[in-house]
Write an enzyme that holds these catalytic residues in place. Sequence first.
Site, PDB file in Angstrom:
ATOM      1  N   ARG A 159      -4.199  -0.651  -9.925  1.00 51.98           N
ATOM      2  CA  ARG A 159      -4.391  -0.874  -8.485  1.00 51.98           C
ATOM      3  C   ARG A 159      -5.262   0.238  -7.887  1.00 51.98           C
ATOM      4  O   ARG A 159      -6.084   0.004  -7.002  1.00 51.98           O
ATOM      5  CB  ARG A 159      -3.008  -0.919  -7.801  1.00 51.98           C
ATOM      6  CG  ARG A 159      -3.047  -1.052  -6.300  1.00 51.98           C
ATOM      7  CD  ARG A 159      -1.629  -1.085  -5.749  1.00 51.98           C
ATOM      8  NE  ARG A 159      -1.604  -1.140  -4.293  1.00 51.98           N
ATOM      9  CZ  ARG A 159      -0.492  -1.158  -3.563  1.00 51.98           C
ATOM     10  NH1 ARG A 159       0.687  -1.148  -4.150  1.00 51.98           N
ATOM     11  NH2 ARG A 159      -0.547  -1.193  -2.242  1.00 51.98           N
ATOM     12  N   ASN A 210       6.481   8.514  -4.556  1.00 51.02           N
ATOM     13  CA  ASN A 210       6.710   7.136  -5.022  1.00 51.02           C
ATOM     14  C   ASN A 210       5.453   6.408  -5.471  1.00 51.02           C
ATOM     15  O   ASN A 210       5.536   5.431  -6.205  1.00 51.02           O
ATOM     16  CB  ASN A 210       7.483   6.328  -3.968  1.00 51.02           C
ATOM     17  CG  ASN A 210       6.712   6.148  -2.687  1.00 51.02           C
ATOM     18  OD1 ASN A 210       5.747   6.858  -2.430  1.00 51.02           O
ATOM     19  ND2 ASN A 210       7.130   5.210  -1.863  1.00 51.02           N
ATOM     20  N   GLU A 305       1.668   8.821   7.421  1.00 50.59           N
ATOM     21  CA  GLU A 305       2.568   7.680   7.242  1.00 50.59           C
ATOM     22  C   GLU A 305       3.894   8.243   6.772  1.00 50.59           C
ATOM     23  O   GLU A 305       3.976   8.878   5.723  1.00 50.59           O
ATOM     24  CB  GLU A 305       1.960   6.716   6.232  1.00 50.59           C
ATOM     25  CG  GLU A 305       2.638   5.366   6.231  1.00 50.59           C
ATOM     26  CD  GLU A 305       3.785   5.302   5.253  1.00 50.59           C
ATOM     27  OE1 GLU A 305       4.953   5.461   5.691  1.00 50.59           O
ATOM     28  OE2 GLU A 305       3.529   5.111   4.058  1.00 50.59           O
ATOM     29  N   CYS A 339       8.182   2.876   1.337  1.00 48.31           N
ATOM     30  CA  CYS A 339       8.272   2.972   2.795  1.00 48.31           C
ATOM     31  C   CYS A 339       8.239   1.584   3.409  1.00 48.31           C
ATOM     32  O   CYS A 339       8.764   1.380   4.501  1.00 48.31           O
ATOM     33  CB  CYS A 339       7.147   3.829   3.331  1.00 48.31           C
ATOM     34  SG  CYS A 339       5.559   3.321   2.735  1.00 48.31           S
ATOM     35  N   ARG A 492       2.131  -2.948   1.925  1.00 46.67           N
ATOM     36  CA  ARG A 492       0.898  -2.286   2.364  1.00 46.67           C
ATOM     37  C   ARG A 492      -0.319  -3.103   1.950  1.00 46.67           C
ATOM     38  O   ARG A 492      -1.295  -3.220   2.662  1.00 46.67           O
ATOM     39  CB  ARG A 492       0.852  -0.894   1.742  1.00 46.67           C
ATOM     40  CG  ARG A 492      -0.416  -0.116   1.937  1.00 46.67           C
ATOM     41  CD  ARG A 492      -0.188   1.324   1.530  1.00 46.67           C
ATOM     42  NE  ARG A 492       0.492   1.399   0.246  1.00 46.67           N
ATOM     43  CZ  ARG A 492      -0.071   1.804  -0.896  1.00 46.67           C
ATOM     44  NH1 ARG A 492      -1.314   2.185  -0.909  1.00 46.67           N
ATOM     45  NH2 ARG A 492       0.619   1.852  -2.023  1.00 46.67           N
TER      46      ARG A 492
HETATM   47  O1  G3H Z   1       5.873   3.766   0.098  1.00 44.38           O
HETATM   48  C1  G3H Z   1       4.882   3.558   0.806  1.00 44.38           C
HETATM   49  C2  G3H Z   1       3.795   2.705   0.332  1.00 44.38           C
HETATM   50  O2  G3H Z   1       2.697   2.773   1.202  1.00 44.38           O
HETATM   51  C3  G3H Z   1       4.230   1.274   0.131  1.00 44.38           C
HETATM   52  O3  G3H Z   1       3.260   0.588  -0.534  1.00 44.38           O
HETATM   53  O4  G3H Z   1       3.885  -1.737   0.129  1.00 44.38           O
HETATM   54  O5  G3H Z   1       2.375  -1.318  -1.798  1.00 44.38           O
HETATM   55  O6  G3H Z   1       4.781  -0.743  -1.956  1.00 44.38           O
HETATM   56  P1  G3H Z   1       3.600  -0.871  -1.073  1.00 44.38           P
END
Ligand code: G3H
Length: 538
Positions: A159, A210, A305, A339, A492
Site C-alpha cells: 500500500r 500501528n 491526526e 484510529c 482512511r
Molecule cells: O490508525 C490510523 C490510520 O490512519 C487508519 O488507517 O483506515 O487505513 O486503517 P486505515
Amino acid sequence: MAAVPAANQAGLLLKVQEAIKAGLPDKALADTVKSEVSHAMGADSEPDSLKEMHDGIVYKFLVNGEWRKSTSGRTISNLTPYDETICYEVQACTREEIDEAYATAHAAQRVWAKTPIWKRAELLHKAATVLRQYAALIATPVLREVGKNRKSAYDEVVRTAELLDFAAEEGVRINGEVMSSDAWVGQKRNKLAIVERVPVGVVLCIPPFNYPINLCGSKIGPALIAGNAVVVKTPTQGAVSTLHLGAAFKIAGAPPGLVNVVTGKGSEIGDYLVQHPGANLISFTGGATGIDVSKKAGMVPLQMELGGKDACIVLPDADLELASTAIVKGGFSYSGQRCTAVKIVFATAEIADALLEKVLAKLAKLTIGHPEENADITAVINKKSADYIESLVMDAESKGATLTTPYKRVGNLIHPLIIDHVKENMKLHWEEPFGPVLPFVRVGDAAEAVALANKSSMGLQGCVFTQDINRAILVANELAAGTIQINGPPARGPDHFPFTGFKDSGIGAQGIKYSIESMSKVKSFVINLPEAAHPQGH
Ligand code: G3H
C-alpha cells in the site's frame, strides 16, 4: 527454491517441533512451517543494502545518507507484543545527532527544491519499486514489532508503494495560478499575481506504531514531491519498520540528508525534536500526545491526526447483513488498533437485538492467535495498552454493562468482545480502547445517536447505515466528524481521499493532494503593469 541455509536449519527444526508439541491443526502447522522457511530464507537473502542497517538485532539510525550507531552508546529494547521477548534494539539518539539530522536535511533541501519535479517523482517511483522488491522482508519487522499479521504487514508495504507512486503522479500535476486585479471592485487589470506553491523546508514526520511504514510514507511522499526534506522520528515500537522505509529511499538513490530517520524515546527526545528551529512543519499521527506537541511546537504549521471515537449508527431500515459485516471489519481489523476503527455502535431499539445477533455470529468466526498464523485477532501492542483496555472493560462491567461473551486475556492477547448496554457513565462510552473491545449502545432514534456521538471530544470519522440515502445525508450532515461513511465502515483509504479530523482528532488535511498542499506554502509574484492589459482571444 534454494535450500534453507544450514545456520537457520536448527532454529527451523525447533520451531516445527514446538508447533507439533503445541498440537497445531494440520493447516496451521503447514502455515507455520512455510512461514519459518520463508523467514529462514529471508534472513539469508537479505541484500547488502539492508544488511548495513544493523548488526544482528541492533539497528542503526539514518543521518546524512549513513547508517550510524548513536554516540550515546545506548539502545532501546523493542519487545514483541505477542511474547514480550526482545526482537530489536534501536539507537537512543542524542541531541547533537538530532541537530545534525536537521542541518543535513536543510542542506539537502536547498538542492532538492531546485531539482525538477519529474526527477523528484522519479525518486518516489524508485522507492516504491524497492518496497515492492523487498516487501516480504520489510513486512517481517512490522509483524514482529507491532504484531500485525503477516498478510496485513505485507499489504501495508505494498500500500505504501502505491501511495508513493500516486504522490509522484499527483505532485507533477500540482500547479499554481494567475490572478488579475480587476476582479476587485473599482480596480483595473494592471496587476497580475503569479501564485506558486513552494516547499516549507524540512518536515518533521512522526508516524504512529500501528502503521509504521504506511503512515510514514503518507508523510514522506507528499513532503518530498513538494520539494521538502524530512527528519523522521520513528515510533519506539515500529522503529525498525520505519527505518526500512528510510532504507528504501536510500537504496532508491535519495541524496544524502534528504531523508533522515532518528530513533529514541519520545520522552527523551520528543520535545527537542518538535521545538527545534530546524522543523518547518510537523506532521504527527498518534494519540493525545499530539495535543501536547501542538502546544509546544510554536509558530510552525501542523498536520495532525490524533485518533477518533468513530461512531457507527444503524437505523431501523438498514441492511443488517451489511452493517454487521462492517461493524466486525471496522471494529476488529488489526485488533481494533486503528484510529478509524468503529469505536462505538449506536443501534436503534427496533433492530438492536437482530443486529447484535448477526455481529456476534460474525465475531465468533474471527481467528485469534499469532501474527505468523495470520490470525485476525492478535496481541495488542504492549502490556500497558492491554491493561488499559482491561480497565475499560472492568469499569463498564462494574457499572452494569453486559459482556456478551466472557472477558478473556492471555498476556497481551485480548479476545474480541462486544459490550452491550453501555451507558454515558462508563469510560468505554468516551475513551478509545485501541483494542478488540467494542461498546454497543441502544438508542431511541437517529437524533439521540447523533447527539451522543457529537458529545465526544473527537471527530475523525463516523458511519451511518440506512437504505434511505436522503436520511443518510441528513444524519451525516449532523455528525461532527471529518468523514462520514454511508453504508460502509470508517477507513482512511483509498489514500488519495481527504483525511481530516474535527475537534481533538486533528489539525489540517491529509490525503495525497491535500498533504502536498499542507506541506507547501503559497508564494506570489505580482507584476505591476503601467496600464490595464487584457489578453485577446482572437
Ligand atoms: O490508525 C490510523 C490510520 O490512519 C487508519 O488507517 O483506515 O487505513 O486503517 P486505515
